[in-house]
Design a protein around this motif. Structure first.
Motif, PDB file in Angstrom:
ATOM      1  N   UNK A 164      -8.577 -29.611   4.956  1.00 23.95           N
ATOM      2  CA  UNK A 164      -8.075 -29.041   6.274  1.00 23.95           C
ATOM      3  C   UNK A 164      -6.580 -28.592   5.532  1.00 23.95           C
ATOM      4  N   UNK A 165      -6.409 -27.107   6.133  1.00 22.58           N
ATOM      5  CA  UNK A 165      -5.023 -26.664   5.851  1.00 22.58           C
ATOM      6  C   UNK A 165      -4.130 -26.193   7.000  1.00 22.58           C
ATOM      7  N   UNK A 166      -3.223 -26.655   7.261  1.00 28.86           N
ATOM      8  CA  UNK A 166      -2.396 -26.062   8.349  1.00 28.86           C
ATOM      9  C   UNK A 166      -1.220 -25.265   7.722  1.00 28.86           C
ATOM     10  N   UNK A 167      -0.834 -24.133   8.277  1.00 25.56           N
ATOM     11  CA  UNK A 167       0.358 -23.154   8.120  1.00 25.56           C
ATOM     12  C   UNK A 167       1.217 -22.975   9.393  1.00 25.56           C
ATOM     13  N   UNK A 168       2.591 -23.399   9.402  1.00 22.43           N
ATOM     14  CA  UNK A 168       3.263 -23.280  10.362  1.00 22.43           C
ATOM     15  C   UNK A 168       3.943 -21.914  10.277  1.00 22.43           C
ATOM     16  N   UNK A 169       3.692 -20.984  11.265  1.00 22.34           N
ATOM     17  CA  UNK A 169       4.532 -19.703  11.191  1.00 22.34           C
ATOM     18  C   UNK A 169       4.933 -19.381  12.339  1.00 22.34           C
ATOM     19  N   UNK A 225      -1.254 -11.979  12.447  1.00 21.58           N
ATOM     20  CA  UNK A 225      -1.514 -11.255  11.471  1.00 21.58           C
ATOM     21  C   UNK A 225      -2.357 -12.299  10.366  1.00 21.58           C
ATOM     22  N   UNK A 226      -2.124 -13.508  10.201  1.00 22.75           N
ATOM     23  CA  UNK A 226      -3.086 -14.356   9.617  1.00 22.75           C
ATOM     24  C   UNK A 226      -4.431 -14.163  10.079  1.00 22.75           C
ATOM     25  N   UNK A 227      -4.471 -14.394  11.235  1.00 22.54           N
ATOM     26  CA  UNK A 227      -5.938 -14.437  11.881  1.00 22.54           C
ATOM     27  C   UNK A 227      -6.606 -12.986  11.693  1.00 22.54           C
ATOM     28  N   UNK A 228      -6.046 -11.857  11.955  1.00 21.35           N
ATOM     29  CA  UNK A 228      -6.444 -10.655  11.834  1.00 21.35           C
ATOM     30  C   UNK A 228      -6.828 -10.360  10.741  1.00 21.35           C
ATOM     31  N   UNK A 229      -5.913 -10.781   9.723  1.00 22.88           N
ATOM     32  CA  UNK A 229      -6.251 -10.322   8.257  1.00 22.88           C
ATOM     33  C   UNK A 229      -7.387 -11.213   7.515  1.00 22.88           C
ATOM     34  N   UNK A 230      -7.864 -12.189   8.390  1.00 25.86           N
ATOM     35  CA  UNK A 230      -9.017 -13.043   7.982  1.00 25.86           C
ATOM     36  C   UNK A 230      -8.308 -14.230   6.845  1.00 25.86           C
ATOM     37  N   UNK A 231      -7.169 -14.579   7.104  1.00 20.98           N
ATOM     38  CA  UNK A 231      -6.504 -15.521   5.985  1.00 20.98           C
ATOM     39  C   UNK A 231      -6.806 -16.907   6.389  1.00 20.98           C
ATOM     40  N   UNK A 232      -6.669 -17.167   7.850  1.00 17.63           N
ATOM     41  CA  UNK A 232      -7.087 -18.447   8.431  1.00 17.63           C
ATOM     42  C   UNK A 232      -8.495 -18.247   9.240  1.00 17.63           C
TER      43      UNK A 232
END
Length: 303
Positions: free
Chosen positions: A122-127, A134-141
């Motif tokens: 599991x990896x969580x990024x607070x932003x 951007x993270x979702x659209x870029x496919x990073x998460x």
């Protein structure tokens, strides 16, 4: 045709670059380039064209990439069907989330998921809000958690949105403030008071413009990326802070006897939280369980 070739073309469609795709997939750039050339030769079509900004899918390439995404989703679903025992389920789940949710119900949600799927990383990024998108659209998460006001929520053609919960806006201050004597607080009551807010000016402007109506009337005493900084200024009676009811119910600081939290009558009195993910993206069994558990946690604090 090989499965990795389908993975490569879908990844390049996201990043627009062989080098970036190679870095994300932990393979060599020449290896990806050769695999794509072989696939194009086998199919007798051109999937990508070079441009000044990188690789762009051809019109036919876009259709093939969409089909490749569907195939990869079915392959993952096929693999997961064989894993009846959740304790043996492997993989990863990455989440990008705005602070309000990250500090309230995310920890309990992940604790439950970790117990059920101990082998899943599991990896969580607070932003801030813009970065989560951007993270979702870029496919990073895999998953993003965002907030929005009812009148400002917009559907994105590339994203699937799932509503999580609604929570009212609260203004927080020390108990010896003269505001403590008011039964009802309106935004015009707060214009002359110093405010502590986030340093992410773009999101802050949007956020407070929806609440106040006019951003230029806000008197910022301090802006900080550190969530704890806000508490110190509020506790000393130096500034007001805005929080959601969800936060004030779950953070012990706002439940202390020296702090008062009152609902505010504003242009947008309610904040909504949403889960977002890319359309045509595989949503794993763990991802579905995470969303289900997150919803259950949110329901505990429904107003």
């Amino acid at each position: 045709m090989r499965i990795e070739q389908l993975i490569y073309i879908t990844e390049i469609a996201k990043t627009g670059s062989i080098a970036n795709s190679a870095e994300r997939l932990f393979v060599s750039s020449p290896g990806i380039s050769l695999a794509i050339s072989s696939l194009e030769e086998e199919l007798g079509v051109k999937i990508f064209e070079r441009s000044r900004t990188g690789l762009e899918p051809t019109e036919l390439g876009k259709k093939l990439i969409a089909r490749a995404q569907e195939i990869l989703i079915h392959i993952e679903e096929f693999k997961n069907e064989a894993k009846y025992d959740s304790s043996k389920f492997e993989g990863q789940l990455s989440i990008s989330t705005v602070p309000g949710i990250c500090r309230t119900i995310i920890p309990k949600t992940l604790a439950s998921i970790n117990l059920k799927y101990p082998k899943v990383h599991l990896h969580v990024k607070e932003a801030h809000l813009t970065q989560v998108r951007k993270d979702v659209l870029n496919g990073d998460v895999d998953i993003g958690i965002i907030y929005s006001f009812p009148s400002s929520h917009e559907e994105n053609q590339l994203l699937t949105t799932t509503h999580l919960t609604d929570t009212s806006m609260m203004v927080c201050f020390r108990k010896d403030s003269e505001l403590a004597n008011k039964d009802i607080l309106y935004m015009e009551d707060l214009y002359n008071y110093p405010l502590v807010g986030s340093t992410n000016l773009s999101d802050t402007k949007k956020f407070h413009a929806y609440i106040f109506g006019e951003f230029d009337k806000i008197n910022f005493l301090v802006q900080s990326q550190n969530y704890e900084t806000k508490k110190h200024f509020i506790s000393q009676g130096l500034a007001l802070g805005f929080e959601t009811c969800l936060t004030t119910k779950t953070d012990p600081f706002f439940q202390g006897e020296d702090i008062i939290c009152k609902p505010v009558i504003a242009t947008e009195p309610v904040v909504s939280y949403y889960c977002i993910k890319r359309k045509n993206q595989y949503f794993s069994k763990v991802g579905k369980e995470f969303l289900k558990e997150l919803q259950a946690q949110a329901n505990q604090y429904k107003e």
